[in-house]
Design a protein around this motif. Structure first.
Motif, PDB file in Angstrom:
ATOM      1  N   LYS A 193     -18.774  -7.607 -20.942  1.00  0.00           N
ATOM      2  CA  LYS A 193     -17.482  -6.954 -20.766  1.00  0.00           C
ATOM      3  C   LYS A 193     -17.646  -5.462 -20.590  1.00  0.00           C
ATOM      4  CE  LYS A 193     -12.895  -6.598 -22.864  1.00  0.00           C
ATOM      5  NZ  LYS A 193     -12.055  -7.006 -24.023  1.00  0.00           N
ATOM      6  N   GLN A 194     -18.512  -4.852 -21.385  1.00  0.00           N
ATOM      7  CA  GLN A 194     -18.753  -3.413 -21.268  1.00  0.00           C
ATOM      8  C   GLN A 194     -19.350  -3.076 -19.900  1.00  0.00           C
ATOM      9  OE1 GLN A 194     -21.270  -2.795 -24.668  1.00  0.00           O
ATOM     10  NE2 GLN A 194     -19.553  -2.497 -26.094  1.00  0.00           N
ATOM     11  N   ALA A 195     -20.268  -3.899 -19.428  1.00  0.00           N
ATOM     12  CA  ALA A 195     -20.877  -3.659 -18.118  1.00  0.00           C
ATOM     13  C   ALA A 195     -19.851  -3.793 -16.999  1.00  0.00           C
ATOM     14  CB  ALA A 195     -22.024  -4.647 -17.884  1.00  0.00           C
ATOM     15  N   GLN A 196     -18.954  -4.761 -17.128  1.00  0.00           N
ATOM     16  CA  GLN A 196     -17.906  -4.940 -16.119  1.00  0.00           C
ATOM     17  C   GLN A 196     -16.942  -3.754 -16.109  1.00  0.00           C
ATOM     18  OE1 GLN A 196     -16.069  -8.735 -16.909  1.00  0.00           O
ATOM     19  NE2 GLN A 196     -17.655  -9.873 -15.811  1.00  0.00           N
ATOM     20  N   ASN A 197     -16.548  -3.297 -17.277  1.00  0.00           N
ATOM     21  CA  ASN A 197     -15.623  -2.164 -17.373  1.00  0.00           C
ATOM     22  C   ASN A 197     -16.259  -0.918 -16.755  1.00  0.00           C
ATOM     23  OD1 ASN A 197     -13.701  -3.715 -18.631  1.00  0.00           O
ATOM     24  ND2 ASN A 197     -14.313  -3.121 -20.703  1.00  0.00           N
TER      25      ASN A 197
ATOM     26  N   HIS B 234     -19.391 -18.099  -6.686  1.00  0.00           N
ATOM     27  CA  HIS B 234     -18.581 -17.444  -5.650  1.00  0.00           C
ATOM     28  C   HIS B 234     -17.375 -16.721  -6.249  1.00  0.00           C
ATOM     29  CE1 HIS B 234     -21.181 -19.253  -2.853  1.00  0.00           C
ATOM     30  NE2 HIS B 234     -20.520 -20.364  -2.604  1.00  0.00           N
ATOM     31  N   ASN B 235     -16.905 -17.196  -7.393  1.00  0.00           N
ATOM     32  CA  ASN B 235     -15.734 -16.600  -8.041  1.00  0.00           C
ATOM     33  C   ASN B 235     -16.106 -15.636  -9.165  1.00  0.00           C
ATOM     34  OD1 ASN B 235     -13.708 -18.024  -6.527  1.00  0.00           O
ATOM     35  ND2 ASN B 235     -14.240 -19.865  -7.682  1.00  0.00           N
ATOM     36  N   ALA B 236     -17.344 -15.167  -9.172  1.00  0.00           N
ATOM     37  CA  ALA B 236     -17.833 -14.349 -10.290  1.00  0.00           C
ATOM     38  C   ALA B 236     -17.004 -13.104 -10.527  1.00  0.00           C
ATOM     39  CB  ALA B 236     -19.290 -13.962 -10.039  1.00  0.00           C
ATOM     40  N   GLU B 237     -16.405 -12.556  -9.481  1.00  0.00           N
ATOM     41  CA  GLU B 237     -15.656 -11.302  -9.633  1.00  0.00           C
ATOM     42  C   GLU B 237     -14.360 -11.472 -10.432  1.00  0.00           C
ATOM     43  OE1 GLU B 237     -16.390  -8.373  -6.090  1.00  0.00           O
ATOM     44  OE2 GLU B 237     -15.938 -10.356  -5.281  1.00  0.00           O
ATOM     45  N   VAL B 238     -13.905 -12.704 -10.579  1.00  0.00           N
ATOM     46  CA  VAL B 238     -12.673 -12.926 -11.346  1.00  0.00           C
ATOM     47  C   VAL B 238     -12.926 -13.728 -12.626  1.00  0.00           C
ATOM     48  CG1 VAL B 238     -11.213 -12.767  -9.292  1.00  0.00           C
ATOM     49  CG2 VAL B 238     -12.088 -15.009 -10.004  1.00  0.00           C
ATOM     50  N   LEU B 239     -14.170 -14.057 -12.903  1.00  0.00           N
ATOM     51  CA  LEU B 239     -14.478 -14.832 -14.098  1.00  0.00           C
ATOM     52  C   LEU B 239     -14.397 -13.958 -15.344  1.00  0.00           C
ATOM     53  CD1 LEU B 239     -17.554 -16.996 -12.981  1.00  0.00           C
ATOM     54  CD2 LEU B 239     -15.139 -17.654 -13.025  1.00  0.00           C
ATOM     55  N   LYS B 240     -13.977 -14.553 -16.437  1.00  0.00           N
ATOM     56  CA  LYS B 240     -13.956 -13.859 -17.712  1.00  0.00           C
ATOM     57  C   LYS B 240     -15.392 -13.632 -18.202  1.00  0.00           C
ATOM     58  CE  LYS B 240      -9.623 -16.053 -19.207  1.00  0.00           C
ATOM     59  NZ  LYS B 240      -9.009 -16.940 -20.229  1.00  0.00           N
ATOM     60  N   PRO B 241     -15.610 -12.603 -18.994  1.00  0.00           N
ATOM     61  CA  PRO B 241     -16.953 -12.384 -19.552  1.00  0.00           C
ATOM     62  C   PRO B 241     -17.481 -13.595 -20.308  1.00  0.00           C
ATOM     63  CG  PRO B 241     -15.610 -10.431 -19.869  1.00  0.00           C
ATOM     64  CD  PRO B 241     -14.696 -11.485 -19.327  1.00  0.00           C
ATOM     65  N   SER B 242     -16.594 -14.307 -20.995  1.00  0.00           N
ATOM     66  CA  SER B 242     -17.043 -15.491 -21.736  1.00  0.00           C
ATOM     67  C   SER B 242     -17.529 -16.586 -20.792  1.00  0.00           C
ATOM     68  CB  SER B 242     -15.913 -16.028 -22.613  1.00  0.00           C
ATOM     69  OG  SER B 242     -14.779 -16.358 -21.824  1.00  0.00           O
ATOM     70  N   THR B 243     -16.834 -16.745 -19.663  1.00  0.00           N
ATOM     71  CA  THR B 243     -17.245 -17.750 -18.682  1.00  0.00           C
ATOM     72  C   THR B 243     -18.577 -17.375 -18.050  1.00  0.00           C
ATOM     73  OG1 THR B 243     -14.907 -18.196 -18.217  1.00  0.00           O
ATOM     74  CG2 THR B 243     -16.522 -19.035 -16.640  1.00  0.00           C
ATOM     75  N   ILE B 244     -18.760 -16.105 -17.778  1.00  0.00           N
ATOM     76  CA  ILE B 244     -20.033 -15.649 -17.215  1.00  0.00           C
ATOM     77  C   ILE B 244     -21.166 -15.856 -18.214  1.00  0.00           C
ATOM     78  CG2 ILE B 244     -21.313 -13.597 -16.488  1.00  0.00           C
ATOM     79  CD1 ILE B 244     -18.815 -12.607 -15.117  1.00  0.00           C
ATOM     80  N   ALA B 245     -20.907 -15.562 -19.485  1.00  0.00           N
ATOM     81  CA  ALA B 245     -21.926 -15.780 -20.516  1.00  0.00           C
ATOM     82  C   ALA B 245     -22.330 -17.250 -20.576  1.00  0.00           C
ATOM     83  CB  ALA B 245     -21.412 -15.315 -21.870  1.00  0.00           C
TER      84      ALA B 245
ATOM     85  N   ALA C 168     -24.526  -8.621 -15.119  1.00  0.00           N
ATOM     86  CA  ALA C 168     -24.154  -9.309 -16.354  1.00  0.00           C
ATOM     87  C   ALA C 168     -25.387  -9.819 -17.094  1.00  0.00           C
ATOM     88  CB  ALA C 168     -23.215 -10.469 -16.030  1.00  0.00           C
ATOM     89  N   LEU C 169     -26.337 -10.351 -16.349  1.00  0.00           N
ATOM     90  CA  LEU C 169     -27.556 -10.846 -16.988  1.00  0.00           C
ATOM     91  C   LEU C 169     -28.332  -9.705 -17.631  1.00  0.00           C
ATOM     92  CD1 LEU C 169     -29.593 -13.058 -17.623  1.00  0.00           C
ATOM     93  CD2 LEU C 169     -30.581 -12.724 -15.345  1.00  0.00           C
ATOM     94  N   SER C 170     -28.435  -8.597 -16.930  1.00  0.00           N
ATOM     95  CA  SER C 170     -29.138  -7.434 -17.491  1.00  0.00           C
ATOM     96  C   SER C 170     -28.480  -6.976 -18.781  1.00  0.00           C
ATOM     97  CB  SER C 170     -29.152  -6.305 -16.468  1.00  0.00           C
ATOM     98  OG  SER C 170     -29.811  -5.168 -16.985  1.00  0.00           O
ATOM     99  N   ALA C 171     -27.157  -6.939 -18.795  1.00  0.00           N
ATOM    100  CA  ALA C 171     -26.434  -6.526 -19.996  1.00  0.00           C
ATOM    101  C   ALA C 171     -26.631  -7.524 -21.126  1.00  0.00           C
ATOM    102  CB  ALA C 171     -24.946  -6.365 -19.676  1.00  0.00           C
ATOM    103  N   ALA C 172     -26.516  -8.806 -20.815  1.00  0.00           N
ATOM    104  CA  ALA C 172     -26.628  -9.836 -21.846  1.00  0.00           C
ATOM    105  C   ALA C 172     -28.037  -9.894 -22.431  1.00  0.00           C
ATOM    106  CB  ALA C 172     -26.243 -11.194 -21.265  1.00  0.00           C
ATOM    107  N   ARG C 173     -29.038  -9.616 -21.603  1.00  0.00           N
ATOM    108  CA  ARG C 173     -30.419  -9.645 -22.087  1.00  0.00           C
ATOM    109  C   ARG C 173     -30.732  -8.486 -23.034  1.00  0.00           C
ATOM    110  NH1 ARG C 173     -34.433 -12.588 -19.225  1.00  0.00           N
ATOM    111  NH2 ARG C 173     -35.902 -10.864 -19.490  1.00  0.00           N
ATOM    112  N   SER C 174     -29.870  -7.478 -23.053  1.00  0.00           N
ATOM    113  CA  SER C 174     -30.086  -6.358 -23.978  1.00  0.00           C
ATOM    114  C   SER C 174     -29.746  -6.718 -25.418  1.00  0.00           C
ATOM    115  CB  SER C 174     -29.265  -5.144 -23.535  1.00  0.00           C
ATOM    116  OG  SER C 174     -27.872  -5.375 -23.716  1.00  0.00           O
TER     117      SER C 174
END
Length: 413
Positions: free
Chosen positions: A406-410, A306-317, A363-369
């Motif tokens: 991070k790049q995908a979020q930016n 629910h808080n994904a919009e404010v999570l750091k990229p490291s936390t999402i990873a 984020a998943l799409s970006a990380a899977r690359s």
């Protein structure tokens, strides 16, 4: 020999619903005659046969006598003298005791057609109380058809609970009926009906205790946890989500049922309590692994999603890794669906957007690359100590995924 179409197929036809299976009762025959006509016997507890061409089920008319507790505690009698009405009277509800003969005539000795038209679930005889599965089935039909349960039937169901008959339910039948109820159009009605007759506290006490528990102020202050759970599973049904998703939604807040409200501001681990309760419940009624595993993930991580919009990229990873999203992307989709149901499960939220799902999918799409194999090959050339290699690979892959996220979020921001 006379053959009648019976049960759910007649009921659904009268309701104008699609008929999936046809069940037949054969009056005036014997097992020997059925086999001579090339019907194949398949019944273990009583004579049931498959038609030699259509493979539909044909059961010899039978009567029953209760000899012990539980849904298997019956003696079955089948003779050519058993009448159609004797066979129908042993059934559970009037709407399931309607028959149709080979010329299309409706045989309705217990006024099931009238109850269909009135939207009522009514037991046929006191013998209803001999089989505890009928409590679950009646509640499930309430969820399927949005019918009300006749007051006298609800009293009988309550008496069965208080007399301990419900304790004879075996895990497999509990899960069979609960899972089918979750897949109905309005699954909450099943749980409301079970609660009204007292059965929910015996079958799924972890769900029953959620009712009356207020939601914490930062979550859903307008409703209690039980009502929120019901709204959430109905939302899952409205989206036609899978059984594992609906089951995960049903259990996502179990820990709140035993968490004192004064502890909520400190957020003292109801997720961990939920996981323990889910594990215990799944073991008790033998839940399939896919449903159990998804329920545990949702209980653990839905708050973080629910808080994904404010999570750091490291936390999402780390969240993507913890949910095993790289190896099981389809389950991750179901995971996000269940989290969305939690969000939508409150008044006025059904049509609101749920941005965390899009953010985490991106984020998943970006990380899977990230090509983990290339990173491993590169490090193998640099690190000679094989004991250090696995940790180094994991670290580098994680760093690369964080950068991609991070790049995908930016880009999206």
């Amino acid at each position: 020999m006379k053959i009648y179409l019976v049960g759910g197929s007649v009921r659904d036809e009268l309701l104008g619903l699609p008929v999936k299976d046809h069940d037949y009762v054969v009056v005036g025959s014997t097992p020997e005659e059925m086999e001579q006509l090339e019907f194949r016997p398949v019944g273990k507890d009583f004579p049931v046969f498959l038609h030699p061409e259509t493979k539909e089920q044909y059961a010899l008319a039978r009567t029953e006598r209760k000899v012990s507790r539980g849904y298997k505690g019956f003696e079955i009698f089948t003779t050519p003298e058993v009448t159609l009405q004797q066979d129908l009277v042993r059934r559970d509800l009037t709407i399931n005791a309607i028959a149709k003969d080979e010329t299309g005539n409706i045989i309705d000795p217990f006024d099931g057609v009238a109850d269909l038209e009135a939207g009522i679930l009514r037991h046929i005889s006191p013998a209803f109380s001999e089989d505890p599965v009928r409590i679950l089935r009646t509640a499930r039909f309430a969820a399927r058809f949005s019918f009300r349960i006749a007051p006298e039937t609800l009293v009988l169901m309550s008496d069965m609970v208080h007399n301990g008959e419900v304790e004879a339910l075996v895990p497999e039948r509990v899960w069979q009926e609960i899972s089918r109820g979750l897949m109905e159009e309005n699954p909450s009605r099943m749980f409301y009906m079970l609660r009204e007759c007292g059965a929910l506290s015996r079958i799924l006490p972890e769900i029953d205790v959620l009712f009356g528990v207020p939601q914490p102020p930062h979550a859903h202050p307008e409703i209690d946890t039980g009502l929120h759970t019901m709204l959430a599973i109905d939302y899952a049904a409205s989206q036609n989500y899978s059984l594992p998703v609906r089951f995960a939604v049903l259990l996502h807040d179990l820990g709140k049922g035993i968490t004192p409200p004064e502890q909520w501001p400190q957020h003292i681990g109801h997720e961990k309590r939920s996981v323990q309760l889910i594990e215990n419940l799944c073991e008790r009624i033998r839940i399939p692994k896919d449903s159990r595993d998804l329920a545990i993930l949702v209980a653990q991580f839905h708050g973080k999603v629910h808080n994904a919009e404010v999570l750091k990229p490291s936390t999402i990873a780390d969240l993507l890794q913890a949910t095993d999203s790289y190896r099981k992307p389809d389950r991750f989709t179901e995971f996000l669906q269940a989290c969305a149901c939690d969000f939508h499960g409150r008044p006025g939220y059904a049509r609101k957007p749920y941005p965390p799902a899009d953010r985490l999918n991106s984020a998943l799409s970006a990380a899977r690359s990230v090509n983990a194999g290339e990173i491993a090959c590169m490090l193998q050339k640099k690190i000679t100590d094989s004991a250090l290699l696995p940790a180094a690979i994991n670290t580098k892959v994680r760093e690369a995924r964080i950068l991609k996220i991070k790049q995908a979020q930016n880009h999206s921001d």
